[in-house]
Design an enzyme around this catalytic site. Structure first.
Site, PDB file in Angstrom:
ATOM      1  N   ASP A 194       8.923   6.591  -2.858  1.00 31.32           N
ATOM      2  CA  ASP A 194       8.423   6.953  -0.755  1.00 31.32           C
ATOM      3  C   ASP A 194       9.779   6.287  -0.726  1.00 31.32           C
ATOM      4  O   ASP A 194       8.901   4.504  -0.040  1.00 31.32           O
ATOM      5  CB  ASP A 194       7.276   6.550  -0.767  1.00 31.32           C
ATOM      6  CG  ASP A 194       6.162   8.185  -0.731  1.00 31.32           C
ATOM      7  OD1 ASP A 194       6.726   8.471  -2.289  1.00 31.32           O
ATOM      8  OD2 ASP A 194       5.135   7.995  -0.486  1.00 31.32           O
ATOM      9  N   HIS A 202       8.154   3.206  -9.428  1.00 28.47           N
ATOM     10  CA  HIS A 202       8.145   4.200 -10.977  1.00 28.47           C
ATOM     11  C   HIS A 202       9.096   4.603 -11.864  1.00 28.47           C
ATOM     12  O   HIS A 202       9.933   4.526 -11.355  1.00 28.47           O
ATOM     13  CB  HIS A 202       7.448   5.231 -10.101  1.00 28.47           C
ATOM     14  CG  HIS A 202       5.829   5.500 -10.079  1.00 28.47           C
ATOM     15  ND1 HIS A 202       4.947   5.860 -10.170  1.00 28.47           N
ATOM     16  CD2 HIS A 202       6.091   5.019  -8.742  1.00 28.47           C
ATOM     17  CE1 HIS A 202       3.917   5.473  -9.345  1.00 28.47           C
ATOM     18  NE2 HIS A 202       4.137   4.946  -9.034  1.00 28.47           N
ATOM     19  N   SER A 234      10.789  -3.594   1.326  1.00 29.55           N
ATOM     20  CA  SER A 234      11.755  -3.493   1.013  1.00 29.55           C
ATOM     21  C   SER A 234      12.610  -2.555   0.274  1.00 29.55           C
ATOM     22  O   SER A 234      11.911  -2.094   0.463  1.00 29.55           O
ATOM     23  CB  SER A 234       9.872  -4.287  -0.362  1.00 29.55           C
ATOM     24  OG  SER A 234       8.689  -3.245  -0.443  1.00 29.55           O
TER      25      SER A 234
END
Length: 297
Positions: free
Chosen positions: A112, A168, A255
């Site tokens: 996201d 992921h 990040s």
């Protein structure tokens, strides 16, 4: 003020920034000495990290959720079940909260985030933000992979503090062990990216190669930021991984995940490329289609 493109509504929106006033103050040139104390000293991230791991820090979860309209219906845990703010920050989502494109030829987002993407990159002049560049050699702290990714593609996924902070795998394959590069703790917010040249090359970061089944050798880089004392890798090196499988997570702070692809391996979606060329990030969620396997005509 940070404007980004929402591809679902086909409109621009203003990002609500956690700690915006502090960021503007810190990255003002008059405050550069204090900024160095915050970003270049591990003790700041360590101390704040200890607080975020404490039971006391749970007191800030509810206000954070309310201030930034975080959808807790997606979370496996409710607000009252978290043991610390970092427990909340690194929360896992319900399996049905994100859709992962199963088609092996579809390129998906690993996080996201807000995205910038560039094709046919000059590895000696990779764009950080408009007017600010860095080299692939600087980023990796090595020149051994420069030729492999010459004229390839680069996609930058910026996670702000309000995002889900697990990242992921975008394809099945085998991922090498993680290489760690020590560095500082500058914010990766656009406010900081505009002020600090080659910021990604100065922060703490980790990289690995996903030998993917469909998109060639993908270089994964995770970049830490202010208050992110830890990048946690949860995968097992040199073992088969699946598309959509968790690779790792960041503890508290903004990040970034950066992906590099070899030449002629992927075709990035045109709307993302267009917005990137205009200087705007595009909002994406894990599993969203962001491109496809390259096909020569």
């Amino acid at each position: 003020m940070i404007k980004f493109y929402n591809r679902k509504t086909k409109s621009y929106e203003i990002e609500k920034i956690s700690g915006e006033k502090l960021l503007n103050w810190l990255y003002n040139s008059k405050n550069i000495n204090f900024l160095d104390i915050v970003t270049k000293k591990k003790f700041f991230s360590y101390i704040y990290g200890q607080y975020c791991d404490s039971k006391l820090s749970t007191l800030k979860i509810k206000s954070f959720v309310n201030n930034f309209n975080i959808d807790m219906n997606e979370s496996l845990k409710s607000i009252g079940e978290f043991n610390s703010f970092n427990d909340f920050f690194t929360r896992k989502l319900k399996s049905n909260s994100r859709t992962i494109y199963g088609n092996k030829n579809i390129l998906i987002s690993p996080a996201d985030s807000k995205v910038l993407a560039f094709e046919n990159i000059d590895i000696n002049k990779i764009i950080q933000v408009k007017g600010s560049n860095y080299s692939f050699k600087e980023l990796l702290n090595s020149d051994k992979l420069c030729e492999q990714y010459k004229n390839g593609s680069c996609i930058i996924f910026r996670l702000c503090p309000t995002d889900y902070h697990r990242f992921h795998f975008i394809d099945s394959g085998i991922c090498t062990k993680t290489n760690k590069i020590n560095g500082y703790y500058y914010s990766v917010n656009p406010i900081a990216l505009e002020k600090i040249p080659s910021l990604f090359c100065k922060n703490k970061r980790e990289w690995s190669i996903l030998k993917s089944n469909n998109f060639g050798d993908i270089l994964y880089m995770e970049v830490g930021a202010t208050c992110v004392g830890t990048i946690v890798q949860t995968y097992t090196a040199n073992k088969e991984v699946s598309k959509g499988q968790e690779k790792g997570y960041f503890k508290f702070g903004g990040s970034t995940v950066i992906l590099f692809f070899e030449k002629n391996k992927v075709s990035i979606d045109k709307d993302i490329l267009m917005q990137s060329n205009l200087g705007y990030e595009t909002k994406v969620l894990i599993g969203d289609k962001i491109g496809k396997k390259f096909c020569s005509k």
